[in-house]
Design a protein around this motif. Structure first.
Motif, PDB file in Angstrom:
ATOM      1  N   GLY A  54       8.255  20.097  16.856  1.00 32.85           N
ATOM      2  CA  GLY A  54       9.108  19.617  17.920  1.00 32.85           C
ATOM      3  C   GLY A  54       9.815  20.711  18.686  1.00 32.85           C
ATOM      4  N   PHE A  70      11.939  18.551  21.143  1.00 30.54           N
ATOM      5  CA  PHE A  70      11.478  17.223  21.563  1.00 30.54           C
ATOM      6  C   PHE A  70      11.015  16.516  20.301  1.00 30.54           C
ATOM      7  N   LEU A  71      11.866  15.616  19.798  1.00 33.94           N
ATOM      8  CA  LEU A  71      11.659  15.050  18.471  1.00 33.94           C
ATOM      9  C   LEU A  71      11.613  13.529  18.518  1.00 33.94           C
ATOM     10  N   PRO A  72      10.739  12.927  17.695  1.00 34.83           N
ATOM     11  CA  PRO A  72      10.643  11.464  17.681  1.00 34.83           C
ATOM     12  C   PRO A  72      11.825  10.819  16.971  1.00 34.83           C
ATOM     13  N   SER A  73      12.050   9.551  17.314  1.00 38.40           N
ATOM     14  CA  SER A  73      13.105   8.775  16.662  1.00 38.40           C
ATOM     15  C   SER A  73      12.690   8.468  15.218  1.00 38.40           C
ATOM     16  N   GLU A  75      16.879   9.289  15.495  1.00 42.53           N
ATOM     17  CA  GLU A  75      17.850  10.386  15.454  1.00 42.53           C
ATOM     18  C   GLU A  75      19.063   9.824  14.710  1.00 42.53           C
ATOM     19  N   TYR A  93      11.781   5.972  20.505  1.00 42.03           N
ATOM     20  CA  TYR A  93      12.143   6.898  21.571  1.00 42.03           C
ATOM     21  C   TYR A  93      11.955   8.323  21.063  1.00 42.03           C
ATOM     22  N   HIS A  94      12.068   9.259  21.953  1.00 44.02           N
ATOM     23  CA  HIS A  94      12.148  10.678  21.606  1.00 44.02           C
ATOM     24  C   HIS A  94      13.509  11.178  22.069  1.00 44.02           C
ATOM     25  N   CYS A 116       8.245  15.976  28.909  1.00 42.15           N
ATOM     26  CA  CYS A 116       8.632  14.962  27.925  1.00 42.15           C
ATOM     27  C   CYS A 116       8.206  13.566  28.351  1.00 42.15           C
ATOM     28  N   HIS A 119       4.751  12.397  27.776  1.00 43.71           N
ATOM     29  CA  HIS A 119       4.406  12.066  26.393  1.00 43.71           C
ATOM     30  C   HIS A 119       5.154  10.846  25.851  1.00 43.71           C
ATOM     31  N   GLU A 120       6.270  10.483  26.472  1.00 39.46           N
ATOM     32  CA  GLU A 120       7.125   9.401  25.953  1.00 39.46           C
ATOM     33  C   GLU A 120       7.948   8.822  27.095  1.00 39.46           C
ATOM     34  N   ILE A 123      13.457   8.143  26.509  1.00 42.28           N
ATOM     35  CA  ILE A 123      14.069   9.405  26.072  1.00 42.28           C
ATOM     36  C   ILE A 123      15.577   9.283  26.046  1.00 42.28           C
TER      37      ILE A 123
END
Length: 170
Positions: A54, A70-73, A75, A93-94, A116, A119-120, A123
C-alpha cells in the motif's frame, strides 16, 4: 516530464524520507505546527505500508517527488465518527494516508487521486485541523466533510469521503 505512480520498494526509502522531511517543512511554514511530530512517519511506518503493498511513490521522470499510502478498508480509526457520518458506510473503501511531496512538485494531490480513483470509487481521507493546504485540495476535488475521527493516540482528525459513480462497460 512524464509523471508515474508505482508501488514503493525498500530501496526507495531514503528518497521517501527526503519527501517526508520536505512535506513536514511545508506544514510548519504554513502554520501546521503539530501534525507529523516526533519523527512521524518513520521508516517503520513506511515499511509497514510497503509490506501491505500500500505504499506508493510519485515520480517525475526518474525522480521520486511524492509518496502516499493507499490501503483497503477497514481503517480502525474510522469505526467511530463524531459530528457527522460517512457518505457511504456500507461498501468497502480505500483510505489515503501520508500524502507528501516536494514543494516544487505541483499537482501531486490530483495525480494521486486520479490513480486512486482508477482503482477504487469509494475513498476516505483525513487530515489535521491545522493542515489548511490539505483541507483546501480535499475540498477542491469534491470530497464531502463527514466529521471527526480519532487516531489511536486520541488525536482528532477531520474526515472526508468521496464516492464516485462506477461507469458500467457495455
Amino acid at each position: 516530464m512524464k509523471r508515474t505512480i508505482r508501488e514503493a520498494r525498500p530501496d526507495d526509502m531514503a528518497d521517501i524520507m527526503k519527501v517526508m522531511d520536505a512535506a513536514r517543512r511545508i506544514m510548519r511554514q504554513s502554520g501546521n505546527m503539530h501534525q507529523w511530530g516526533d519523527g512521524y512517519p518513520s521508516e517503520a511506518v513506511i515499511a509497514a505500508d510497503m509490506e501491505k503493498h500500500g505504499g506508493f511513490v510519485v515520480e517525475d521522470g526518474c525522480k521520486i517527488v511524492g509518496y502516499f499510502a493507499f490501503l483497503p478498508s477497514p481503517e480502525p480509526t474510522y469505526a467511530r465518527i463524531d459530528g457527522g457520518e460517512w457518505v457511504d458506510d456500507v461498501r468497502p473503501y480505500h483510505v489515503v494516508h501520508r500524502i507528501a511531496s516536494f514543494p516544487d512538485a505541483h499537482g501531486i494531490f490530483s495525480s494521486i487521486m486520479d490513480y486512486c480513483f482508477s482503482h477504487e470509487p469509494n475513498i476516505r481521507i483525513d487530515t489535521h485541523h491545522d493542515n489548511a493546504i490539505m483541507q483546501h485540495v480535499i475540498a477542491r476535488l469534491g470530497f464531502a466533510y463527514c466529521g471527526i475521527i480519532y487516531l489511536s493516540n486520541g488525536d482528532e482528525r477531520l474526515a472526508y469521503q468521496l464516492v464516485k459513480a462506477v461507469e458500467r462497460k457495455s
